[in-house]
Write an enzyme that holds these catalytic residues in place. Sequence first.
Site, PDB file in Angstrom:
ATOM      1  N   ASP A  21       0.825  -1.218   0.000  1.00 25.77           N
ATOM      2  CA  ASP A  21       0.000   0.000   0.000  1.00 25.77           C
ATOM      3  C   ASP A  21       0.859   1.267   0.000  1.00 25.77           C
ATOM      4  OD1 ASP A  21      -2.315   1.443  -0.042  1.00 25.77           O
ATOM      5  OD2 ASP A  21      -2.801   1.170   2.076  1.00 25.77           O
ATOM      6  N   GLY A  24      -0.063   5.549  -4.351  1.00 27.27           N
ATOM      7  CA  GLY A  24      -0.673   6.835  -4.702  1.00 27.27           C
ATOM      8  C   GLY A  24      -0.051   7.971  -3.915  1.00 27.27           C
ATOM      9  N   ARG A  25       0.117   7.751  -2.605  1.00 29.78           N
ATOM     10  CA  ARG A  25       0.710   8.810  -1.774  1.00 29.78           C
ATOM     11  C   ARG A  25       2.166   9.055  -2.137  1.00 29.78           C
ATOM     12  NH1 ARG A  25      -1.059   6.007   3.422  1.00 29.78           N
ATOM     13  NH2 ARG A  25      -1.723   4.494   1.851  1.00 29.78           N
ATOM     14  N   TRP A  26       2.874   8.021  -2.505  1.00 32.66           N
ATOM     15  CA  TRP A  26       4.275   8.151  -2.936  1.00 32.66           C
ATOM     16  C   TRP A  26       4.335   9.064  -4.161  1.00 32.66           C
ATOM     17  CZ3 TRP A  26       6.950   6.968  -7.426  1.00 32.66           C
ATOM     18  CH2 TRP A  26       8.339   6.870  -7.333  1.00 32.66           C
ATOM     19  N   HIS A  38       2.235   3.422  -9.185  1.00 32.67           N
ATOM     20  CA  HIS A  38       2.028   1.976  -9.389  1.00 32.67           C
ATOM     21  C   HIS A  38       3.201   1.360 -10.148  1.00 32.67           C
ATOM     22  CE1 HIS A  38      -1.819   2.328  -7.564  1.00 32.67           C
ATOM     23  NE2 HIS A  38      -2.413   2.954  -8.569  1.00 32.67           N
ATOM     24  N   SER A  66      -7.590  -5.421  -5.079  1.00 30.96           N
ATOM     25  CA  SER A  66      -8.688  -6.004  -4.308  1.00 30.96           C
ATOM     26  C   SER A  66      -9.982  -5.919  -5.110  1.00 30.96           C
ATOM     27  CB  SER A  66      -8.858  -5.259  -2.983  1.00 30.96           C
ATOM     28  OG  SER A  66      -9.364  -3.959  -3.213  1.00 30.96           O
ATOM     29  N   TRP A  70     -11.921  -2.359  -7.846  1.00 28.91           N
ATOM     30  CA  TRP A  70     -12.670  -2.162  -9.108  1.00 28.91           C
ATOM     31  C   TRP A  70     -13.445  -0.847  -9.078  1.00 28.91           C
ATOM     32  CZ3 TRP A  70     -11.112  -4.788 -13.076  1.00 28.91           C
ATOM     33  CH2 TRP A  70     -10.718  -6.118 -12.957  1.00 28.91           C
ATOM     34  N   LEU A 132      10.584 -20.623  -5.212  1.00 34.19           N
ATOM     35  CA  LEU A 132       9.606 -19.756  -4.534  1.00 34.19           C
ATOM     36  C   LEU A 132       8.269 -19.744  -5.278  1.00 34.19           C
ATOM     37  CD1 LEU A 132       9.037 -17.364  -2.476  1.00 34.19           C
ATOM     38  CD2 LEU A 132       9.920 -15.844  -4.248  1.00 34.19           C
ATOM     39  N   ARG A 189       2.081  -4.880   6.195  1.00 36.72           N
ATOM     40  CA  ARG A 189       1.362  -3.829   5.458  1.00 36.72           C
ATOM     41  C   ARG A 189       2.194  -2.548   5.506  1.00 36.72           C
ATOM     42  NH1 ARG A 189      -4.887  -2.410   4.674  1.00 36.72           N
ATOM     43  NH2 ARG A 189      -4.582  -0.755   3.150  1.00 36.72           N
ATOM     44  N   GLU A 208       1.566 -13.261  12.483  1.00 36.51           N
ATOM     45  CA  GLU A 208       2.150 -12.079  13.134  1.00 36.51           C
ATOM     46  C   GLU A 208       1.966 -10.902  12.182  1.00 36.51           C
ATOM     47  OE1 GLU A 208       3.308 -12.030  16.197  1.00 36.51           O
ATOM     48  OE2 GLU A 208       2.932 -14.187  16.412  1.00 36.51           O
TER      49      GLU A 208
HETATM   50  C1  IPE Z   1      -5.570  -2.693  -0.323  1.00 39.61           C
HETATM   51  O1  IPE Z   1      -5.173  -1.369  -0.551  1.00 39.61           O
HETATM   52  C2  IPE Z   1      -5.452  -3.479  -1.569  1.00 39.61           C
HETATM   53  C3  IPE Z   1      -4.114  -3.545  -2.142  1.00 39.61           C
HETATM   54  C4  IPE Z   1      -2.992  -3.213  -1.584  1.00 39.61           C
HETATM   55  C5  IPE Z   1      -4.082  -4.072  -3.464  1.00 39.61           C
HETATM   56  P1  IPE Z   1      -6.217  -0.168  -0.609  1.00 39.61           P
HETATM   57  O2  IPE Z   1      -5.389   1.045  -0.628  1.00 39.61           O
HETATM   58  O3  IPE Z   1      -7.181  -0.368  -1.690  1.00 39.61           O
HETATM   59  O4  IPE Z   1      -6.951  -0.355   0.797  1.00 39.61           O
HETATM   60  P2  IPE Z   1      -8.013   0.579   1.550  1.00 39.61           P
HETATM   61  O5  IPE Z   1      -9.254   0.572   0.752  1.00 39.61           O
HETATM   62  O6  IPE Z   1      -7.410   1.924   1.659  1.00 39.61           O
HETATM   63  O7  IPE Z   1      -8.182  -0.072   2.884  1.00 39.61           O
HETATM   64  C1  IPE Z   2      -1.623   0.303  -3.397  1.00 40.56           C
HETATM   65  O1  IPE Z   2      -1.409   1.655  -3.453  1.00 40.56           O
HETATM   66  C2  IPE Z   2      -1.868  -0.307  -4.756  1.00 40.56           C
HETATM   67  C3  IPE Z   2      -3.263  -0.670  -5.032  1.00 40.56           C
HETATM   68  C4  IPE Z   2      -4.251  -0.642  -4.185  1.00 40.56           C
HETATM   69  C5  IPE Z   2      -3.558  -1.094  -6.375  1.00 40.56           C
HETATM   70  P1  IPE Z   2      -2.611   2.709  -3.424  1.00 40.56           P
HETATM   71  O2  IPE Z   2      -2.984   3.027  -4.819  1.00 40.56           O
HETATM   72  O3  IPE Z   2      -3.687   2.224  -2.547  1.00 40.56           O
HETATM   73  O4  IPE Z   2      -1.882   3.954  -2.760  1.00 40.56           O
HETATM   74  P2  IPE Z   2      -2.508   5.004  -1.743  1.00 40.56           P
HETATM   75  O5  IPE Z   2      -3.093   4.222  -0.604  1.00 40.56           O
HETATM   76  O6  IPE Z   2      -3.532   5.779  -2.497  1.00 40.56           O
HETATM   77  O7  IPE Z   2      -1.331   5.831  -1.319  1.00 40.56           O
HETATM   78 MG    MG Z   3      -4.089   2.463  -0.551  1.00 41.47          MG
END
Ligand code: IPE
Ligand code: IPE
Ligand code: MG
Length: 249
Positions: A21, A24-26, A38, A66, A70, A132, A189, A208
Amino acid sequence: MSIKEKLDFERIPKHVAVIMDGNGRWAKKKNLQRLEGHYAGAKAARNIVEAASEIGVKYITLYAFSIENWNRPKDEVAGLMALLIKSIAEQLNDLIKNNVRLKIIGDQKMLPKDVFNQINNVVEKSATNTGLTVVIALSYGSRYEIVSAVKNILSEYQKNPFDIDKFSENDFISHLYTKDIPDPELLIRTSGELRISNFLLWQISYSELYFTDVLWPDFDKEEFYKAIFDYQGRERRFGKTSEQIAMLK
Ligand code: IPE
Ligand code: IPE
Ligand code: MG
């Protein structure tokens, strides 16, 4: 001494699951488009697969997309699907060379045809590899997985009623996507979010949990080994007392 050298190689987790996760913020921090985040995230994933393989992890499950994802803007979803095809195609030779087996968990019916075909081609080509196992959770939702399992069981019962009292946890597990995969000992995470987001709810019952503020594109081998090191400092009691665990050692 590097963090990798500090690891106890007798206690490497067999299965590590990762919620990747923060892409987007990066990107936002760097004034880039989300999709560039991404792309950087895909690079990080490649690195972590290598890191896992180097220390003898047997299974790594990467949460890539996830069921809830979608609902993101159409452009972002399309960009992510294109990126998936591209990175899997680019990595095919390396995967085969490195004896990596690719597996997919999730609702594949929802995937665009080209993504589905491309991925299943690699899954088939790598099926006999013995190194792996990289499990990609794609269009994955844990509640969906559990409800699908229940539906399968009910339909089996309808066709061929069985003794309900004899139905065991293992019988249930045999209907999950992960039926051939041991439960993860460790779940990581990134990006500072402290939630599970519908990931492997059944399978992480006794995992864990490791949370870090590092955003996924910045999560490098060093960070991965740090998580493993942290895991190795935990006492896994499975309901027993500390004293009981000490007696077993
Ligand atoms: C969870 O990340 C799914 C993946 C890392 C692929 P999200 O960024 O979509 O999760 P929420 O919705 O913020 O909890
Ligand atoms: C995780 O990064 C990748 C996917 C869920 C596909 P995000 O896209 O959720 O990044 P943030 O949470 O917006 O920073
Ligand atoms: Mg996210």
